[in-house]
Design an enzyme around this catalytic site. Structure first.
Site, mmCIF file in Angstrom:
data_model
loop_
_atom_site.group_PDB
_atom_site.id
_atom_site.type_symbol
_atom_site.label_atom_id
_atom_site.label_comp_id
_atom_site.label_asym_id
_atom_site.label_seq_id
_atom_site.Cartn_x
_atom_site.Cartn_y
_atom_site.Cartn_z
ATOM 1 N N TRP A 196 0.822 -1.213 0.000
ATOM 2 C CA TRP A 196 0.000 0.000 0.000
ATOM 3 C C TRP A 196 0.853 1.260 0.000
ATOM 4 C CZ3 TRP A 196 -0.784 3.395 4.437
ATOM 5 C CH2 TRP A 196 -0.013 3.046 5.558
ATOM 6 N N ASP A 197 2.148 1.104 0.207
ATOM 7 C CA ASP A 197 3.070 2.235 0.171
ATOM 8 C C ASP A 197 2.906 3.044 -1.114
ATOM 9 O OD1 ASP A 197 3.868 0.342 2.028
ATOM 10 O OD2 ASP A 197 6.002 0.608 1.687
ATOM 11 N N GLU A 242 1.550 -1.364 12.917
ATOM 12 C CA GLU A 242 1.634 -2.827 12.925
ATOM 13 C C GLU A 242 2.120 -3.385 14.257
ATOM 14 O OE1 GLU A 242 2.404 -3.369 8.134
ATOM 15 O OE2 GLU A 242 4.105 -3.226 9.500
ATOM 16 N N LYS A 263 4.382 2.130 15.809
ATOM 17 C CA LYS A 263 5.420 1.934 14.793
ATOM 18 C C LYS A 263 5.468 3.101 13.808
ATOM 19 C CE LYS A 263 6.835 -1.317 11.165
ATOM 20 N NZ LYS A 263 6.441 -2.507 10.366
ATOM 21 N N GLN A 264 4.306 3.545 13.351
ATOM 22 C CA GLN A 264 4.209 4.633 12.380
ATOM 23 C C GLN A 264 2.849 5.286 12.535
ATOM 24 O OE1 GLN A 264 4.635 2.621 8.623
ATOM 25 N NE2 GLN A 264 2.533 1.936 8.598
#
Length: 747
Positions: free
Chosen positions: A353-354, A482, A587-588
């Site tokens: 999906w990046d 994640e 994580k992000q």
């Protein structure tokens, strides 16, 4: 932070052979031309630690999914990018003794990736048995002739006696992946002769295509050919020269590389390979190099971002852009952007999906719109696979894969494969983003409406209605963070699901009657979609004034990242997975990812409260994380934080921030420098009415910065200096923009 190369505006250069960090050196000197690419490993054999890798775009292999406990719905296979036939291989003998930089005495070593013209240069002096020879290497993968690899090697005798030089140059099919089982090979040689190899991937059990690659070599040299060897797996030629003191010899190796992705039969492939080889043989090295460097000059002229006053920031920005352009150029809608590109085996080289979330916004700004449209067509052409993914879960509609080569999910971790379903919303957002930025509705009203409709059918089936709460919910998901698996009501996932349904309904109101009929949408479906839009549950905490990442998140022990001992960072390399899952650490960007997507839809107060709450909990252990936070920090006028996060995203690999660059670069996160600069420091926004606006500021560390931006048939140059921003319309029709909310006409 680990820095092994010098800071230079246009080069990634070192004068030290760092044997302890050889893999890291190889990653950072990777190169490609969109059609093929390679790590920066040496041409010759090296007995020390190394990860050799050459990869061909769109070439992969399915491997059986192996898990301890099989669950219905698991992908049958996971995909992996496979090491190609080694076509750069050359070994060297000095007076009969083989060169090996892991063992030999060398001096004057230089390794230089020149980003301006996309060449890898290496030189050194070696002493063996009383002789001293200077070796100089240059190689490039042509962007003017995508099938062409060019290597040039020179040998200078700098000793006071004659020296014998032998070059054994080969095409070698005896290759394997480091992650392969039992040293298995993936290529079976079909044909091999004096100057070429044609090989086919070995059979697989999943009905996926087998690929064929052909490689033919042509040499230009003043050395004497003295031997030819052909085995089952390798064809080699030996060239010899006796050099007098101060004498120089040169050898040029040109290899044509073709694959079955472009040809229907071995005969067609062979003819094409031989035709390109013959064509290139008539062209001088200088002319080949000039054609290649001219294309790169055009790219840099349109996309370069100049930063005055901070060489670290300048090098990082160009390294980001270089990594993107060497991976994907946009001409082929069958290709996409793998998280490692051509730089390593990790992540299998597949599509994530990046691309939609992070890459398309950058390509919209630096390339013609057809490039981004091709990325959308890639998803449209894989719609059949998305149906399969949904059906595997017993659901309707289309579920786009988390990881794929062909549209079929091929990742073997359940919490990623079928819980991280927000990617359906990310693809919808990419369609909207393309349409908003370009003003081109031809995709969304045709192919895009089909994608949106089928994804909406998936969301309708995936949500459930909570009678107790009177709202729709989505349980058992993994959000962008994640480090949180199998959670209920991830805010980002719920928000994007609701938005996708709403956007689909808007588009269905605009499509032609003919297209609407093709979609076969019923009134019942549309009423159900609207009901979900009206009643979707989005976790929110009144006291904190924040969107809650998921149910139960606030029950954690909410200690900031600053409380973690530094010797335990990164936590993904020091903590058990159980400990990570129970921690509050992110994580992000998760909630913040959604706010970044739809900046205009949130108030200053909402953005500030959520950023102030979530960023201190974020460990930024995803390469994708710093850029989004940099944009939001800049939007909130947190200049120091924005600059620090820009530095992290721009130099993520160059400085090996997360201690994971040795196995390959983070290509899709190389969008981060551009995003942080253009959306962050320049405050660029494109609003729903098509208005382009800016709110630039100049970081105190810099003297100025400037960039060019492609927008709706125009090229605009933006320069931000101490006296303020300056705008120039380089080409295209006049355009009215807004700067600090005031109108400015560019002519």
């Amino acid at each position: 932070m680990q820095r092994i190369f010098e800071v230079n505006p246009w080069d990634v250069v070192t004068h030290k052979l760092d044997k302890d960090n050889k893999r890291l050196q190889e990653s950072l000197t990777s190169m490609g031309n969109g059609y093929m690419g390679m790590r920066g490993n040496f041409e010759e054999d090296y007995t020390g630690d190394s990860l050799a890798g050459i990869y061909l775009a769109g070439i992969w292999y399915p491997d059986k999914t192996r898990v301890g406990w099989w669950k219905n719905g698991y992908p049958k296979y996971f995909g992996k990018v496979i090491n190609a036939v080694n076509f750069i291989k050359m070994n060297f003998l000095i007076n009969g003794s083989k060169l090996d930089l892991n063992k030999d005495i060398i001096s004057e070593f230089t390794l230089d990736l020149n980003m301006k013209n996309a060449t890898l240069n290496r030189s050194f002096v070696v002493e063996k048995d009383g002789s001293k020879v200077k070796f100089s290497f240059t190689r490039f993968l042509s962007v003017a002739q995508k099938e062409l690899s060019v290597q040039k090697v020179s040998f200078e005798n700098i000793s006071d006696q004659p020296v014998d030089i032998q070059v054994i140059s080969a095409l070698d099919a005896d290759v394997k992946n480091e992650d392969a089982n039992y040293d298995e090979r993936f290529w079976n040689v079909l044909e091999i002769n004096d100057d070429s190899i044609i090989a086919e991937t070995k059979p697989n059990d999943f009905g996926t295509p087998r690929f064929t690659s052909g490689m033919q070599v042509n040499y230009v040299t003043d050395m004497k050919k003295t031997d030819q060897q052909v085995t089952d797996l390798e064809t080699s030629q030996t060239f010899t020269s006796t050099l007098k003191p101060q004498e120089i010899a040169e050898l040029e190796k040109r290899v044509t590389v073709v694959t079955s992705r472009d040809y229907d039969s071995v005969a067609e492939l062979r003819d094409a390979m031989e035709g390109i080889t013959a064509k290139v043989a008539k062209v001088s090295y200088d002319d080949l190099f000039e054609a290649h460097s001219n294309v790169w000059a055009q790219r840099w002229n349109q996309s370069d971002i100049k930063i005055d006053g901070d060489v670290d920031a300048q090098q990082g920005m160009r390294f980001n852009l270089f990594g993107l352009f060497t991976t994907y150029s946009g001409e082929d809608s069958r290709l996409n952007i793998g998280p490692k590109g051509f730089t390593g085996e990790k992540y299998g080289g597949a599509t994530y999906w990046d691309t939609e979330a992070f890459c398309i916004p950058v390509y919209l700004g630096v390339s013609k719109p057809e490039v981004s449209r091709n990325l959308l067509m890639y998803r449209y052409n894989q719609l059949k696979g998305a149906y399969v993914n949904a059906q595997e879960q017993g659901l309707k509609g289309a579920l786009y894969p988390m990881v794929t080569f062909n549209g079929i999910e091929c990742h073997n971790e359940w919490e990623i494969t079928f819980e991280e379903i927000h990617r359906n919303g990310d693809i919808a957002f990419a369609i909207y983003n393309y349409t908003r930025y370009t003003g081109d509705k031809s995709f969304v009203l045709n192919e895009g409406s089909k994608i949106l409709t089928e994804m909406s059918r998936f969301w309708q089936d995936r949500v459930h209605f909570s009678k107790r709460n009177g709202q729709y919910m989505i349980h058992g998901v993994t959000g962008p963070d994640e480090y949180e698996n199998n959670v209920d009501n991830n805010w980002y996932t719920n928000f994007l699901a609701r938005w996708t349904l709403k956007y689909t309904l808007e588009i269905l109101g605009e499509v032609s009657p003919e297209q609407f009929a093709k979609l076969n949408v019923t009134e019942t479906e549309m009423k159900q979609w609207q009901d979900i839009v009206d009643k979707m549950y989005l976790p929110f905490d009144e006291d904190l004034g924040i969107f809650v990442q998921h149910d139960g998140f606030l029950d954690k022990d909410l200690e900031p990242v600053s409380a973690i001992p530094k010797d335990q960072l990164p936590i993904n390399q020091h903590w058990s997975w159980d400990k990570i899952l129970r921690s509050p650490y992110i994580k992000q960007g998760d909630v913040l990812q959604g706010i970044w997507d739809f900046m205009d839809d949130f108030t200053e107060r909402e953005k500030k409260r959520n950023f102030d709450f979530y960023e201190p909990l974020t460990v930024h252990e995803s390469s994708l994380s710093p850029a989004i936070h940099a944009v939001l920090a800049a939007d909130l006028h947190y200049e120091k934080k924005a600059v620090a996060l820009y530095e992290r995203t721009a130099r993520l690999d160059l400085d090996n921030y997360n201690n994971d660059t040795a196995d390959g670069l983070h290509i899709t996160s190389m969008t981060g420098g551009w995003l942080a600069m253009v959306q962050g420091f320049a405050g660029m926004r494109v609003h729903d009415d098509g208005t382009l606006s800016y709110k630039p500021f100049l970081p105190k560390k810099w003297n100025s910065y400037s960039f060019r931006q492609v927008f709706r048939g125009r090229v605009i140059e933006i320069s931000v200096q101490e006296d303020g921003p300056h705008f120039e319309l380089v080409s295209g029709e006049p355009l009215e923009i807004k700067v600090y909310d005031k109108s400015l006409m560019l002519k």
